[in-house]
Design a protein around this motif. Structure first.
Motif, PDB file in Angstrom:
ATOM      1  N   TYR A  65       0.857  -1.196   0.000  1.00 11.19           N
ATOM      2  CA  TYR A  65       0.000   0.000   0.000  1.00 11.19           C
ATOM      3  C   TYR A  65       0.888   1.239   0.000  1.00 11.19           C
ATOM      4  O   TYR A  65       1.886   1.281   0.735  1.00 11.19           O
ATOM      5  CB  TYR A  65      -0.899   0.022   1.246  1.00 11.19           C
ATOM      6  CG  TYR A  65      -2.349  -0.006   0.859  1.00 11.19           C
ATOM      7  CD1 TYR A  65      -2.888   1.029   0.101  1.00 11.19           C
ATOM      8  CD2 TYR A  65      -3.176  -1.068   1.199  1.00 11.19           C
ATOM      9  CE1 TYR A  65      -4.211   0.993  -0.301  1.00 11.19           C
ATOM     10  CE2 TYR A  65      -4.503  -1.107   0.804  1.00 11.19           C
ATOM     11  CZ  TYR A  65      -5.019  -0.068   0.052  1.00 11.19           C
ATOM     12  OH  TYR A  65      -6.322  -0.100  -0.351  1.00 11.19           O
ATOM     13  N   ALA A  66       0.560   2.232  -0.798  1.00 11.89           N
ATOM     14  CA  ALA A  66       1.422   3.420  -0.872  1.00 11.89           C
ATOM     15  C   ALA A  66       0.603   4.668  -1.194  1.00 11.89           C
ATOM     16  O   ALA A  66       0.992   5.491  -2.020  1.00 11.89           O
ATOM     17  CB  ALA A  66       2.510   3.208  -1.924  1.00 11.89           C
ATOM     18  N   GLU A  67      -0.532   4.830  -0.513  1.00  9.80           N
ATOM     19  CA  GLU A  67      -1.341   6.039  -0.749  1.00  9.80           C
ATOM     20  C   GLU A  67      -0.497   7.278  -0.499  1.00  9.80           C
ATOM     21  O   GLU A  67       0.332   7.302   0.419  1.00  9.80           O
ATOM     22  CB  GLU A  67      -2.548   6.062   0.186  1.00  9.80           C
ATOM     23  CG  GLU A  67      -3.659   5.134  -0.270  1.00  9.80           C
ATOM     24  CD  GLU A  67      -4.840   5.174   0.690  1.00  9.80           C
ATOM     25  OE1 GLU A  67      -4.605   5.231   1.906  1.00  9.80           O
ATOM     26  OE2 GLU A  67      -5.977   5.155   0.208  1.00  9.80           O
ATOM     27  N   GLY A  68      -0.754   8.310  -1.312  1.00 10.06           N
ATOM     28  CA  GLY A  68       0.021   9.536  -1.183  1.00 10.06           C
ATOM     29  C   GLY A  68       0.903   9.720  -2.412  1.00 10.06           C
ATOM     30  O   GLY A  68       0.604   9.183  -3.480  1.00 10.06           O
ATOM     31  N   ARG A 296      -3.002  15.360  -5.552  1.00  8.07           N
ATOM     32  CA  ARG A 296      -4.070  14.979  -4.614  1.00  8.07           C
ATOM     33  C   ARG A 296      -4.908  13.824  -5.165  1.00  8.07           C
ATOM     34  O   ARG A 296      -5.820  13.341  -4.504  1.00  8.07           O
ATOM     35  CB  ARG A 296      -4.962  16.184  -4.317  1.00  8.07           C
ATOM     36  CG  ARG A 296      -4.261  17.249  -3.459  1.00  8.07           C
ATOM     37  CD  ARG A 296      -4.997  18.582  -3.478  1.00  8.07           C
ATOM     38  NE  ARG A 296      -6.277  18.526  -2.785  1.00  8.07           N
ATOM     39  CZ  ARG A 296      -7.205  19.488  -2.831  1.00  8.07           C
ATOM     40  NH1 ARG A 296      -6.973  20.580  -3.540  1.00  8.07           N
ATOM     41  NH2 ARG A 296      -8.332  19.365  -2.180  1.00  8.07           N
ATOM     42  N   GLY A 297      -4.614  13.403  -6.403  1.00  9.28           N
ATOM     43  CA  GLY A 297      -5.383  12.328  -7.063  1.00  9.28           C
ATOM     44  C   GLY A 297      -5.673  11.155  -6.143  1.00  9.28           C
ATOM     45  O   GLY A 297      -6.798  10.668  -6.068  1.00  9.28           O
ATOM     46  N   CYS A 298      -4.633  10.670  -5.461  1.00 11.45           N
ATOM     47  CA  CYS A 298      -4.820   9.624  -4.446  1.00 11.45           C
ATOM     48  C   CYS A 298      -4.580  10.263  -3.104  1.00 11.45           C
ATOM     49  O   CYS A 298      -3.497  10.788  -2.884  1.00 11.45           O
ATOM     50  CB  CYS A 298      -3.853   8.464  -4.663  1.00 11.45           C
ATOM     51  SG  CYS A 298      -3.757   7.327  -3.276  1.00 11.45           S
ATOM     52  N   PRO A 299      -5.520  10.285  -2.191  1.00  7.31           N
ATOM     53  CA  PRO A 299      -6.795   9.555  -2.173  1.00  7.31           C
ATOM     54  C   PRO A 299      -8.029  10.353  -2.615  1.00  7.31           C
ATOM     55  O   PRO A 299      -9.144   9.894  -2.339  1.00  7.31           O
ATOM     56  CB  PRO A 299      -6.915   9.203  -0.691  1.00  7.31           C
ATOM     57  CG  PRO A 299      -6.310  10.382   0.017  1.00  7.31           C
ATOM     58  CD  PRO A 299      -5.215  10.883  -0.888  1.00  7.31           C
ATOM     59  N   MET A 300      -7.865  11.481  -3.305  1.00  7.39           N
ATOM     60  CA  MET A 300      -9.056  12.246  -3.698  1.00  7.39           C
ATOM     61  C   MET A 300     -10.025  11.421  -4.539  1.00  7.39           C
ATOM     62  O   MET A 300     -11.211  11.327  -4.220  1.00  7.39           O
ATOM     63  CB  MET A 300      -8.622  13.507  -4.468  1.00  7.39           C
ATOM     64  CG  MET A 300      -9.754  14.390  -4.936  1.00  7.39           C
ATOM     65  SD  MET A 300     -10.729  15.110  -3.607  1.00  7.39           S
ATOM     66  CE  MET A 300      -9.665  16.421  -3.060  1.00  7.39           C
TER      67      MET A 300
END
Ligand SMILES: *Cc1c(COP(=O)(O)O)cnc(C)c1O
Length: 474
Positions: A65-68, A296-300
């Protein structure tokens, strides 16, 4: 016996591991290669990724997992994902000459959502926050937030009409973009089948959109992005280009100057699996001013990035930076034009009368058929295409009056202009021998004809093996 090459060994070993758990999945994977090898694929949005691209996806990067964003993750232990994403970004920027690249989107639709939110954040949210003298939406009062939420949903978008070749994600009702935006379309000139820039300008002046979207899925011509940017500047719109279909032609420097969206748009989105020949996925390129919003795409709007797919994107971008890719891109267009000329010479009618890119749109109404009938008659004859609406289509978006054909896949396979002329002959034979039936889906085609054409299509492919380095031993 000679030793098996590395690629065959790798794919065989992978299938063996899969087979040990669920043999039907292994069979389906193996059968897909078999079926792809046998089919004369003229689907304009499909291609064949290299073994290196495919193999880069089958590993434990998928577990992370690597949100951001790079170096700013919501999870610990992302150093290898950072490395992979950084390298993909470097290759993407160098390949397209773009100041900023974001390689996380899982698909083209996701890339468009990232871009739309970036523009909304830049053009709607940021001014609202400034007005309220707040830094973050969480600092807004409930009343201020309610007002901002209303504003998000009431912005205007000008995109290409579906029957002229636009995409559902460019503000059409079956897609969330059509629910978010008040959309108006621009189309093509009825006589030339090409974008009418004067009409587009007039429409933009009147409608005053927040976003003008360029790009298409089924338009056979070059688009002048310099003029579109001028129009956007004149009306204060952000100019976005969705190059999902033709990114390979941009990467391969077939589309340059006025026709290169990277030089003219504020923000550009793409898929990575169509003419670009990478893994299934998307990417966004933008001017530096929009970079923070794109990040901001992830997690937007996106779930956690697919690190294994970003690895494959890095491979695909690196492959596309090689000189051979420019040669490939030029051959895609040479083949498309040879196919168009072959069809025209035999009496077919093409939307806009020809092509400048990787696709050709045949008006099958001239053969007395609907797109639905033509698509199935061709498929029965071993030729895979898809039906597509044409401008002012009398048969609507379901039955349609067009057949869209594209050359990226067969060009990857090695077919050239001589083979395109043969394919034009096969297609013309099928289309002129098919008779419309009692409904818009039914038709009559002598099975002897479809079998004969299937055999010729197969013979043609015999000289151009697909994935020649891959021998599954079945
Ligand atoms: C194919 C396509 C998309 C969607 O790509 P997916 O990866 O299927 O989500 C978006 N825009 C255009 C113009 C396309 O042609």
């Amino acid at each position: 016996m000679s030793e098996l090459n590395a690629e065959s060994t790798a794919f065989r070993a992978a299938l063996e591991a899969v087979r040990a758990v669920e043999p039907r999945i292994a069979d389906a994977i193996a059968k897909e290669l078999h079926d792809q090898r046998e089919s004369l694929k003229l689907i304009a949005s499909e291609n064949y990724a290299s073994p290196a691209v495919l193999l880069a996806m089958g590993n434990w990067l998928s577990d992370k997992y690597a949100e951001g964003t790079i170096g700013r993750r919501f999870y610990a232990g992302c150093q290898n994902v950072d490395t992979v994403e950084q390298i993909a970004v470097e290759h993407a920027k160098a390949l397209f000459g773009a100041p900023y690249a974001y390689v996380q989107p899982h698909s083209g639709i996701d890339a468009n959502l990232v871009a739309y939110w970036a523009v909304l954040a830049d053009r709607v949210e940021a001014p609202a926050l400034a007005k309220a003298q707040k830094r973050n939406v969480n600092d807004l009062t409930d009343a201020e937030w309610a007002e901002l939420r209303q504003a998000f949903g009431n912005q205007r978008m000008l995109g290409m009409s579906l029957d002229a070749g636009g995409h559902l994600t460019h503000g059409f009702r079956p897609n969330i973009s059509g629910k978010m935006f008040d959309q108006r379309s621009y189309g093509v000139d009825a006589a030339t089948g090409q974008i009418d820039y004067a009409a587009l300008r007039e429409s933009a002046r009147e409608f005053k959109p927040l976003i003008i979207v360029g790009g298409y899925s089924a338009y056979p011509r070059k688009v002048n992005f310099r003029i579109m940017r001028e129009i956007a500047d004149e009306v204060g719109a952000t100019f976005m280009v969705d190059m999902a279909h033709f990114a390979g032609l941009v990467a391969g420097k077939v589309f340059t100057g006025d026709f290169n969206p990277i030089e003219h748009a504020h923000i550009v989105t793409t898929t990575t699996h169509k003419s670009l020949r990478g893994p299934r996925g998307g990417a966004v390129f933008c001017q530096p001013e929009l970079a923070d919003q794109v990040d901001r795409g992830c997690p937007m709007v996106l779930g956690g990035p697919l690190a294994h797919v970003m690895a494959a994107k890095a491979i695909a971008f690196a492959e596309a930076r090689r000189p051979e890719f420019a040669d490939y891109a030029q051959r895609i267009v040479d083949n498309s034009q040879a196919l168009a000329e072959g069809l025209l010479r035999r009496g077919a009618t093409l939307v806009s009368g020809g092509t400048d890119n990787h696709l050709v749109l045949v008006d099958v109404d001239k053969y007395g058929l609907t797109g639905r009938q033509a698509e199935q008659a061709l498929l029965d004859s071993g030729i895979v295409t898809n039906r597509n609406a044409i401008p002012q289509d009398p048969n609507g978006a379901w039955y349609t009056s067009g057949i869209r054909i594209g050359t990226p896949a067969l060009t990857t396979r090695g077919l050239g202009t001589a083979e395109m002329d043969q394919i034009a002959e096969l297609m013309h034979t099928v289309l002129s021998q098919t008779k419309a039936g009692a409904s818009k889906a039914k038709f009559d085609l002598d099975p002897a004809v479809s079998e004969g054409i299937s055999k010729q299509a197969n013979d043609l492919l015999g000289a151009f093996p697909l994935y020649p380095s891959v021998d599954l031993g079945v």
